[in-house]
Design a protein around this motif. Sequence first.
Motif, mmCIF file in Angstrom:
data_model
loop_
_atom_site.group_PDB
_atom_site.id
_atom_site.type_symbol
_atom_site.label_atom_id
_atom_site.label_comp_id
_atom_site.label_asym_id
_atom_site.label_seq_id
_atom_site.Cartn_x
_atom_site.Cartn_y
_atom_site.Cartn_z
ATOM 1 N N ASN A 44 0.863 -1.179 0.000
ATOM 2 C CA ASN A 44 0.000 0.000 0.000
ATOM 3 C C ASN A 44 0.898 1.227 0.000
ATOM 4 O O ASN A 44 1.517 1.539 1.017
ATOM 5 C CB ASN A 44 -0.904 0.004 1.232
ATOM 6 N N PRO A 45 1.006 1.948 -1.106
ATOM 7 C CA PRO A 45 1.933 3.077 -1.168
ATOM 8 C C PRO A 45 1.458 4.319 -0.437
ATOM 9 O O PRO A 45 2.185 5.316 -0.383
ATOM 10 C CB PRO A 45 2.039 3.354 -2.674
ATOM 11 N N TYR A 46 0.262 4.258 0.170
ATOM 12 C CA TYR A 46 -0.320 5.457 0.769
ATOM 13 C C TYR A 46 -0.288 5.470 2.289
ATOM 14 O O TYR A 46 -0.379 6.544 2.891
ATOM 15 C CB TYR A 46 -1.763 5.620 0.301
ATOM 16 N N SER A 47 -0.183 4.309 2.914
ATOM 17 C CA SER A 47 -0.211 4.280 4.382
ATOM 18 C C SER A 47 0.343 2.951 4.880
ATOM 19 O O SER A 47 0.632 2.049 4.087
ATOM 20 C CB SER A 47 -1.636 4.474 4.911
ATOM 21 N N SER A 48 0.444 2.827 6.193
ATOM 22 C CA SER A 48 0.956 1.593 6.796
ATOM 23 C C SER A 48 -0.172 0.684 7.271
ATOM 24 O O SER A 48 -0.038 -0.031 8.263
ATOM 25 C CB SER A 48 1.911 1.915 7.954
ATOM 26 N N SER A 49 -1.289 0.698 6.552
ATOM 27 C CA SER A 49 -2.392 -0.222 6.822
ATOM 28 C C SER A 49 -2.702 -1.011 5.548
ATOM 29 O O SER A 49 -2.325 -0.615 4.443
ATOM 30 C CB SER A 49 -3.638 0.540 7.277
ATOM 31 N N HIS A 50 -3.403 -2.118 5.704
ATOM 32 C CA HIS A 50 -3.702 -2.991 4.572
ATOM 33 C C HIS A 50 -4.869 -2.421 3.778
ATOM 34 O O HIS A 50 -6.030 -2.479 4.198
ATOM 35 C CB HIS A 50 -4.031 -4.401 5.072
ATOM 36 N N ALA A 51 -4.568 -1.857 2.604
ATOM 37 C CA ALA A 51 -5.582 -1.301 1.703
ATOM 38 C C ALA A 51 -4.884 -0.951 0.396
ATOM 39 O O ALA A 51 -3.656 -0.936 0.319
ATOM 40 C CB ALA A 51 -6.237 -0.059 2.315
ATOM 41 N N TYR A 282 -2.320 -9.993 14.558
ATOM 42 C CA TYR A 282 -1.925 -8.683 15.088
ATOM 43 C C TYR A 282 -1.141 -7.844 14.079
ATOM 44 O O TYR A 282 -0.538 -6.838 14.444
ATOM 45 C CB TYR A 282 -1.104 -8.835 16.363
ATOM 46 N N ALA A 283 -1.169 -8.225 12.800
ATOM 47 C CA ALA A 283 -0.337 -7.538 11.806
ATOM 48 C C ALA A 283 -0.619 -6.041 11.725
ATOM 49 O O ALA A 283 0.294 -5.240 11.481
ATOM 50 C CB ALA A 283 -0.546 -8.186 10.439
ATOM 51 N N HIS A 284 -1.877 -5.646 11.928
ATOM 52 C CA HIS A 284 -2.218 -4.226 11.816
ATOM 53 C C HIS A 284 -1.767 -3.407 13.023
ATOM 54 O O HIS A 284 -1.809 -2.170 12.978
ATOM 55 C CB HIS A 284 -3.738 -4.064 11.663
ATOM 56 N N ASP A 285 -1.333 -4.081 14.080
ATOM 57 C CA ASP A 285 -1.060 -3.382 15.340
ATOM 58 C C ASP A 285 0.388 -3.447 15.796
ATOM 59 O O ASP A 285 0.705 -2.988 16.890
ATOM 60 C CB ASP A 285 -1.951 -3.965 16.450
ATOM 61 N N VAL A 286 1.282 -4.016 14.973
ATOM 62 C CA VAL A 286 2.674 -4.104 15.416
ATOM 63 C C VAL A 286 3.221 -2.687 15.640
ATOM 64 O O VAL A 286 2.865 -1.744 14.922
ATOM 65 C CB VAL A 286 3.545 -4.886 14.420
ATOM 66 N N PRO A 287 4.101 -2.504 16.642
ATOM 67 C CA PRO A 287 4.484 -1.162 17.099
ATOM 68 C C PRO A 287 5.570 -0.511 16.267
ATOM 69 O O PRO A 287 6.646 -0.150 16.758
ATOM 70 C CB PRO A 287 4.965 -1.427 18.531
ATOM 71 N N THR A 288 5.314 -0.363 14.976
ATOM 72 C CA THR A 288 6.219 0.374 14.094
ATOM 73 C C THR A 288 5.459 1.575 13.558
ATOM 74 O O THR A 288 4.235 1.524 13.384
ATOM 75 C CB THR A 288 6.709 -0.499 12.932
ATOM 76 N N LEU A 289 6.169 2.624 13.257
ATOM 77 C CA LEU A 289 5.546 3.861 12.795
ATOM 78 C C LEU A 289 6.067 4.220 11.409
ATOM 79 O O LEU A 289 7.271 4.246 11.184
ATOM 80 C CB LEU A 289 5.848 5.014 13.761
ATOM 81 N N GLY A 290 5.153 4.452 10.488
ATOM 82 C CA GLY A 290 5.548 4.843 9.136
ATOM 83 C C GLY A 290 5.801 3.680 8.201
ATOM 84 O O GLY A 290 5.781 3.843 6.987
ATOM 85 N N TRP A 291 6.051 2.500 8.741
ATOM 86 C CA TRP A 291 6.236 1.288 7.929
ATOM 87 C C TRP A 291 5.666 0.124 8.713
ATOM 88 O O TRP A 291 5.603 0.153 9.949
ATOM 89 C CB TRP A 291 7.715 1.042 7.617
ATOM 90 N N ARG A 292 5.248 -0.917 7.994
ATOM 91 C CA ARG A 292 4.683 -2.086 8.679
ATOM 92 C C ARG A 292 4.805 -3.291 7.765
ATOM 93 O O ARG A 292 4.241 -3.317 6.676
ATOM 94 C CB ARG A 292 3.225 -1.819 9.053
#
Length: 469
Positions: A44-51, A282-292
């Motif tokens: 997802n080139p727009y955010s660090s969530s699955h979409a 828990y993939a959407h909640d791992v404690p990284t910021l800006g990348w996941r």
Amino acid sequence: MSQNIVDREQYRPHIHYTPAANWMNDPNGLVYFGGLYHLYYQYNPYSSSHANMHWGRATSTDLVHWQEREVALPEHKHQVFSGSAVVDWHNTSGFGQGRQPPLVACYTGHTADNQAQFLAYSLDQGVTWTYHDEPVLDLGKQDFRDPKIFWHAASAQWIMVVVHPVERQVELYGSGNLREWTSLSIFGPVGFTGGIWEVPDLFPLEDETGRTHWVMKVDLNPGGPYGGSGVQYWLGNFDGQNFTATTSARWLDHGNDFYAALTWNDLTGRRVWIAWMSNWRYAHDVPTLGWRGAMTLPREVCVCADPDLPTLAQRPVPELQALRQHWTDLQGGGRFSLTEHQAHEVLLQWPALPDGRVILEFHSASGCELSVEVVLEEVVVRRPATVSTTLLEGYSGEHRGKLPSHLTQHDLHIFLDASSVEVFAAAGRIVISDLLFPSEAIREMTVHVSGLEPASFQGELWSLNSSTP
């Protein structure tokens, strides 16, 4: 430096591939062509969530150092879900021009109410792609995805393995031109069926006696060994139409964070795959910021002709040895310092004696962040809860793998990175892959050895250079 940047970089891998920013999951389109290992992936080139699923792209000359490239397959009338790629050496598809064979990708086009299989092709070795807009396989189903294609020389046809997730089935199709597909057979439901099936793979391997085994690999979510995602496999035979299992389903990885593994197509002389190192729990909640999201280390896959039952084994590719920097002798055990801001590799070997016990503990200033134990023919990885993982349901706990009873030697091969650990035991027959989010950086490893003569316990500790730019 802002606190946000510090937090973000605390867990960024040193030797595992991850894009510079945003969300990544399944590997896609793995193919070796033009002297490059091509790694595409859900992105997802727009955010660090699955979409907004696109195919991201990276390339490597050695499976170790990866260079992130421009997006390969952007969202196009539909989201571009998982799939595979091949070199169409004889231009069976008709997409080629001149002498350069086309790269052909087969992927799932996803909309809100339909999933179908589509093609795209590249005439410049994977840099730019052209969409073949019409689906090549559309059953009008909402869940029908993840095509893995390969050339099967014995039956002179392309094979596609693709899943019906809800039905827990893999369907096999055949084609002479990559555009028109005929159903050959259906495998399943069988084995572990506690969750939907995803991301199949099918490939042959020879064991050390020269016997050929076909491997069928299927992921499921949930229903894994610890309640979240998991990966199962069967060994068996494939005759160009049917896959017939000769073993029951077994777990491929005994950790919590190994999913969607795929093998590289067009790689001669060995079989190598890579997987997404996470868990849908828990993939959407791992404690990284800006990348996941990150990949596992690439692994060679083989079959061991064990006395009781042939077994799939995974071993880190030997190219990783090029990262080794400083060496420490671990003979007899003890306490050893780890280098800050580096990954580490640990190799251990000792006699498989009834009273032998080996425990490794990895400490930060906050205490023990991880332990690995071998006792009574079992490998146990203990991953405690930390201040960074309080929101990760299913994160903390023990992950176990039973070792073969015929071993006369025990061995461990461990890679510890900033946010992961991969443990290989029994020459890769048992693998435990886990994300790891320690409260603070791990600075020390303690090796406890009991029931063994000190001189019989041999080991090496390596600090590793970074493989990232």
